[in-house]
Write an enzyme that holds these catalytic residues in place. Structure first.
Site, PDB file in Angstrom:
ATOM      1  CG  ASN A 131      -5.656  -6.261  -6.643  1.00 59.14           C
ATOM      2  OD1 ASN A 131      -5.845  -7.112  -5.782  1.00 59.14           O
ATOM      3  ND2 ASN A 131      -4.467  -5.800  -6.931  1.00 59.14           N
ATOM      4  NE  ARG A 182       2.320  -8.226   2.786  1.00 53.07           N
ATOM      5  CZ  ARG A 182       2.686  -6.941   2.730  1.00 53.07           C
ATOM      6  NH1 ARG A 182       1.780  -6.003   2.677  1.00 53.07           N
ATOM      7  NH2 ARG A 182       3.957  -6.605   2.743  1.00 53.07           N
ATOM      8  CD  GLU A 228      -1.750  -0.597 -12.590  1.00 51.53           C
ATOM      9  OE1 GLU A 228      -1.341  -1.760 -12.780  1.00 51.53           O
ATOM     10  OE2 GLU A 228      -2.341  -0.245 -11.562  1.00 51.53           O
ATOM     11  NE  ARG A 245       2.044  -6.976  -1.204  1.00 49.30           N
ATOM     12  CZ  ARG A 245       2.810  -5.881  -1.201  1.00 49.30           C
ATOM     13  NH1 ARG A 245       4.077  -5.944  -0.855  1.00 49.30           N
ATOM     14  NH2 ARG A 245       2.299  -4.713  -1.530  1.00 49.30           N
ATOM     15  CD  GLU A 299      -0.842  -5.343  -8.972  1.00 43.41           C
ATOM     16  OE1 GLU A 299      -0.393  -5.287  -7.819  1.00 43.41           O
ATOM     17  OE2 GLU A 299      -1.834  -4.741  -9.325  1.00 43.41           O
ATOM     18  CG  HIS A 336       1.107  -7.634  -5.601  1.00 38.82           C
ATOM     19  ND1 HIS A 336       1.343  -6.411  -5.026  1.00 38.82           N
ATOM     20  CD2 HIS A 336       2.333  -8.163  -5.840  1.00 38.82           C
ATOM     21  CE1 HIS A 336       2.654  -6.213  -4.921  1.00 38.82           C
ATOM     22  NE2 HIS A 336       3.270  -7.265  -5.406  1.00 38.82           N
ATOM     23  CG  HIS A 376      -6.935  -6.275  -0.062  1.00 36.80           C
ATOM     24  ND1 HIS A 376      -5.789  -6.528   0.661  1.00 36.80           N
ATOM     25  CD2 HIS A 376      -6.649  -5.240  -0.890  1.00 36.80           C
ATOM     26  CE1 HIS A 376      -4.849  -5.649   0.300  1.00 36.80           C
ATOM     27  NE2 HIS A 376      -5.351  -4.876  -0.637  1.00 36.80           N
ATOM     28  CB  THR A 386       2.455  -1.193  -4.762  1.00 38.46           C
ATOM     29  OG1 THR A 386       2.062  -2.558  -4.808  1.00 38.46           O
ATOM     30  CG2 THR A 386       3.637  -0.982  -5.671  1.00 38.46           C
ATOM     31  CG  HIS A 405      -1.914   2.238  -5.750  1.00 36.28           C
ATOM     32  ND1 HIS A 405      -2.017   2.803  -4.517  1.00 36.28           N
ATOM     33  CD2 HIS A 405      -1.311   1.032  -5.555  1.00 36.28           C
ATOM     34  CE1 HIS A 405      -1.478   2.009  -3.620  1.00 36.28           C
ATOM     35  NE2 HIS A 405      -1.055   0.915  -4.216  1.00 36.28           N
TER      36      HIS A 405
HETATM   37  N1  PXP Z   1      -2.168  -1.328  -9.275  1.00 35.09           N
HETATM   38  C1  PXP Z   1      -1.106  -1.791  -8.579  1.00 35.09           C
HETATM   39  C2  PXP Z   1       0.202  -1.927  -9.281  1.00 35.09           C
HETATM   40  C3  PXP Z   1      -1.230  -2.186  -7.237  1.00 35.09           C
HETATM   41  O1  PXP Z   1      -0.164  -2.651  -6.561  1.00 35.09           O
HETATM   42  C4  PXP Z   1      -2.497  -2.084  -6.629  1.00 35.09           C
HETATM   43  C5  PXP Z   1      -2.672  -2.519  -5.213  1.00 35.09           C
HETATM   44  O2  PXP Z   1      -2.431  -3.870  -5.091  1.00 35.09           O
HETATM   45  C6  PXP Z   1      -3.580  -1.606  -7.405  1.00 35.09           C
HETATM   46  C7  PXP Z   1      -3.374  -1.208  -8.700  1.00 35.09           C
HETATM   47  C8  PXP Z   1      -4.951  -1.497  -6.835  1.00 35.09           C
HETATM   48  O3  PXP Z   1      -4.965  -0.511  -5.847  1.00 35.09           O
HETATM   49  P1  PXP Z   1      -6.169  -0.428  -4.840  1.00 35.09           P
HETATM   50  O4  PXP Z   1      -6.216  -1.707  -4.083  1.00 35.09           O
HETATM   51  O5  PXP Z   1      -5.826   0.756  -3.981  1.00 35.09           O
HETATM   52  O6  PXP Z   1      -7.412  -0.224  -5.666  1.00 35.09           O
END
Ligand code: PXP
Length: 236
Positions: A6, A48, A150, A44, A69, A42, A9, A100, A190
């Site tokens: 992901n 952001r 997921e 949003r 996402e 993701h 960030h 999330t 997550h």
């Molecule tokens: N899965 C989903 C649905 C999420 O919203 C996120 C965070 O954006 C992740 C996985 C990844 O989580 P993390 O950034 O804590 O590894």
């Protein structure tokens, strides 16, 4: 087990200065070169971090699988139909949340989700639902005809005692088995990091992990040596 990265960030760092770097798409390409088998981001409603521009760049560039996402809203559905990711992961969204906060409550929202999921699938997009490790929720995901789920590993990652962590892990194992029996493909994610990953890797039913924050955070640290050396070299 596959790893999907992901890249949200990288965009968070960029937006902290409303700058043009770092580019999430560049991070995504480097992640693929390093062995990631999927890219996740993701979008949003407040934009952001990831923006439509990022989605277009990612769609046009990455070689693996693009999983976006998003909330189950009309605005997001229109974006999905334009961008055509390989997978849309439906997630709940609360405006002020830091990340999330839990799985989508498919039991409560099934009447809305059914047609939404079908429209995405008719546009050639596979649909995943981010769901808490709860077998009743997973049975409804199956009923709704999603391609995969997921499983939310957040409660496992955030558990403050060993007993809570063991219980959260048991819930994930039971949910993964149930989803697999129902014929769903199982992803999980997550809060997974370099320390809490091992027990999750032992769950055979899980096909793919979605990891973001811990890898972006670590990349900021392991990359600082080279970044400083390059600047010192320029100055001298
Ligand atoms: N899965 C989903 C649905 C999420 O919203 C996120 C965070 O954006 C992740 C996985 C990844 O989580 P993390 O950034 O804590 O590894």
């Amino acid at each position: 087990m596959k790893l999907a990265i992901n890249v949200d960030h990288y965009a968070t760092i960029r937006e902290a200065r409303r700058s043009t770097e770092p580019e999430p798409v560049l991070a995504a390409l480097l992640a693929e070169q390093a062995g990631a088998e999927g890219i996740v981001c993701h979008i949003r409603s407040d934009r952001r971090h990831i923006t439509e521009r990022d989605l277009r760049h990612l769609r046009g560039t990455i070689k693996t699988t693009l999983n976006i996402e998003m909330a189950a809203t009309e605005e997001m559905k229109a974006i999905a139909r334009e961008i055509r990711p390989d997978v849309v992961s439906l997630v709940p969204e609360r405006p002020e949340e830091l990340t999330t906060e839990g799985g989508l409550d498919v039991i409560t929202h099934q009447a809305h989700l059914g047609p939404h999921i079908r429209e995405l699938q008719e546009a050639g997009i596979r649909v995943s639902i981010f769901v808490d490790p709860d077998t009743e929720q997973i049975a409804v995901c199956h009923k709704l005809g999603v391609d995969m789920i997921e499983i939310n590993t957040g409660a496992y990652a955030d558990a403050e005692s060993e007993a809570d962590r063991d219980k959260a892990l048991e819930d994930i194992i039971r949910s993964a088995r149930r989803g697999d029996e129902l014929g769903l493909r199982i992803h999980a994610g997550h809060g997974l990091d370099y320390h809490n990953l091992q027990p999750i890797l032992e769950i055979e039913e899980i096909e793919e992990l979605s990891i973001g924050f811990s890898i972006v955070a670590r990349s900021a640290i392991v990359g600082i040596d080279l970044a400083v050396r390059e600047m010192v070299s320029l100055i001298s």
